[in-house]
Design an enzyme around this catalytic site. Sequence first.
Site, PDB file in Angstrom:
ATOM      1  N   TYR A 145       0.821  -1.211   0.000  1.00  0.00           N
ATOM      2  CA  TYR A 145       0.000   0.000   0.000  1.00  0.00           C
ATOM      3  C   TYR A 145       0.855   1.262   0.000  1.00  0.00           C
ATOM      4  CZ  TYR A 145      -4.728  -1.838   0.775  1.00  0.00           C
ATOM      5  OH  TYR A 145      -5.944  -2.432   0.639  1.00  0.00           O
ATOM      6  N   LYS A 195       2.732 -15.623   2.116  1.00  0.00           N
ATOM      7  CA  LYS A 195       2.943 -16.285   0.823  1.00  0.00           C
ATOM      8  C   LYS A 195       4.435 -16.586   0.743  1.00  0.00           C
ATOM      9  CE  LYS A 195       1.447 -17.716  -3.217  1.00  0.00           C
ATOM     10  NZ  LYS A 195       0.496 -18.850  -3.368  1.00  0.00           N
ATOM     11  N   ASP A 227      -3.482 -18.200  -0.128  1.00  0.00           N
ATOM     12  CA  ASP A 227      -4.499 -18.815  -0.995  1.00  0.00           C
ATOM     13  C   ASP A 227      -5.236 -19.930  -0.238  1.00  0.00           C
ATOM     14  OD1 ASP A 227      -2.078 -20.209  -0.972  1.00  0.00           O
ATOM     15  OD2 ASP A 227      -2.119 -20.744  -3.095  1.00  0.00           O
ATOM     16  N   ASP A 251      -6.521  -7.000   3.739  1.00  0.00           N
ATOM     17  CA  ASP A 251      -7.623  -6.288   3.088  1.00  0.00           C
ATOM     18  C   ASP A 251      -8.592  -7.302   2.479  1.00  0.00           C
ATOM     19  OD1 ASP A 251      -9.097  -4.149   1.899  1.00  0.00           O
ATOM     20  OD2 ASP A 251      -8.092  -4.592  -0.008  1.00  0.00           O
ATOM     21  N   ASP A 255     -12.391  -8.862   4.175  1.00  0.00           N
ATOM     22  CA  ASP A 255     -13.672  -8.739   3.466  1.00  0.00           C
ATOM     23  C   ASP A 255     -14.338 -10.107   3.324  1.00  0.00           C
ATOM     24  OD1 ASP A 255     -13.741  -6.006   3.053  1.00  0.00           O
ATOM     25  OD2 ASP A 255     -14.170  -6.177   0.906  1.00  0.00           O
TER      26      ASP A 255
HETATM   27  C1  IPM Z   1     -10.470  -1.211   3.822  1.00  0.00           C
HETATM   28  C2  IPM Z   1     -10.703  -0.561   2.480  1.00  0.00           C
HETATM   29  C3  IPM Z   1      -9.531   0.355   2.175  1.00  0.00           C
HETATM   30  C4  IPM Z   1      -8.283  -0.501   2.099  1.00  0.00           C
HETATM   31  C5  IPM Z   1      -9.691   1.187   0.879  1.00  0.00           C
HETATM   32  C6  IPM Z   1     -10.987   1.966   0.895  1.00  0.00           C
HETATM   33  C7  IPM Z   1      -8.525   2.083   0.629  1.00  0.00           C
HETATM   34  O1  IPM Z   1     -10.888  -1.513   1.503  1.00  0.00           O
HETATM   35  O2  IPM Z   1     -10.406  -0.486   4.840  1.00  0.00           O
HETATM   36  O3  IPM Z   1     -10.364  -2.424   3.867  1.00  0.00           O
HETATM   37  O4  IPM Z   1      -7.976  -1.061   1.042  1.00  0.00           O
HETATM   38  O5  IPM Z   1      -7.608  -0.622   3.114  1.00  0.00           O
HETATM   39 MG    MG Z   2     -10.957  -3.502   2.232  1.00  0.00          MG
END
Ligand code: IPM
Ligand code: MG
Length: 368
Positions: A145, A195, A227, A251, A255
């Site tokens: 990042y 990884k 993975d 990240d 999710d």
């Molecule tokens: C998160 C989001 C952010 C990230 C984006 C919006 C920059 O997806 O907080 O997980 O990638 O960290």
């Molecule tokens: Mg995210």
Amino acid sequence: MSRTYRIAVLAGDGIGPEVMTESLRVLDAVEAKFGFSTTRSTQLVGGAAIDATGHPLPKETISACEQSDAILFGSVGGPKWESLPPDIQPERGALLPLRKHFGLFANLRPGVCLPSLTHASPVKNELIPHGFDVLCVRELTGGVYFGTPKGREERDGEPVAFDTMIYRKSEIQRILRVAFAAAMGRGKRLVSVDKANVLATSVLWRETAIEIAREFPEVTLSHLYVDNAAMQLVRRPDSFDVLVTENLFGDILSDEMAMISGSLGMLPSASLGARKEGTDLYFGMYEPSGGSAPDIAGQGIANPIAQVLSAAMMLRYSLGEPAAADAIDAAVARTIDDGFRTGDIATGAPTETRVGTAAMADAILARL
Ligand code: IPM
Ligand code: MG
């Protein structure tokens, strides 16, 4: 002596303001009950800040945060600002700079599927008879990042673009210590995700994890390639206790974890920075894991629980009011047990009471 804390309140966009209102009502109630108070500085962020000032993260917002013990954050972004240049879009122009500016390196994302809400999970219910409770610890200020060089140029007559995935050992050590400490307070099992069969950063990550494990002999450490971790999360989510990983993997996996929990509207998160000297507390930013949900904003139907639980995490990790945090967590659990459901977690069963944003908060308040 009276306990007073300063917090910066950044409600942002979409459902942010409406769920923030409810979480502040809950905060008022625990303040009265547990005898402390907060001084709140309400500031603009994200699209709301762009509309008012032309920038997603105004200087006044940053300085208000600097003068606070913690940041309570709603959510940012929405279709209105999606065609702006990336650097001033709400997400990249506010969220990432806030993380970097305040050194918020440790992102705690709980993924909880309560036994009474397994129906909301897309995972086959026979795989998770008792729901699950996973804590994802994501490194938040390093890796690809923020690594440099990062950019785009012409090479041999065509555009190339590049990012740099880089970690210092000290960055890996500090996030692993947070994860091990979190595991100590839970089931004492930590899975480190990397990884290491491909990436040099991951080889250093794994070596460092093994080293830090010696400081926490009670915690069982294991390793998964990212993975495989993605597969195991959907196959046997209830086998995980704490999971720790670098920024980009975290990240993606966080999710996935939020989605399988089936209740994005119920998941809080904490982004922790430096320890406050001489304490177990951190400066931190607290926000729901879900986004600004522009499709349901302004209708009074959003689930406020993620924001309410974010306030509870703030009380626990930044303000040092664990009894108030416990009280909120317990009141939320009872509200769910008693059948109160916003649209995101409803099944239509006759035992449920369908509520909107404010009525859900009323039900939590009544159980505090
Ligand atoms: C998160 C989001 C952010 C990230 C984006 C919006 C920059 O997806 O907080 O997980 O990638 O960290
Ligand atoms: Mg995210």
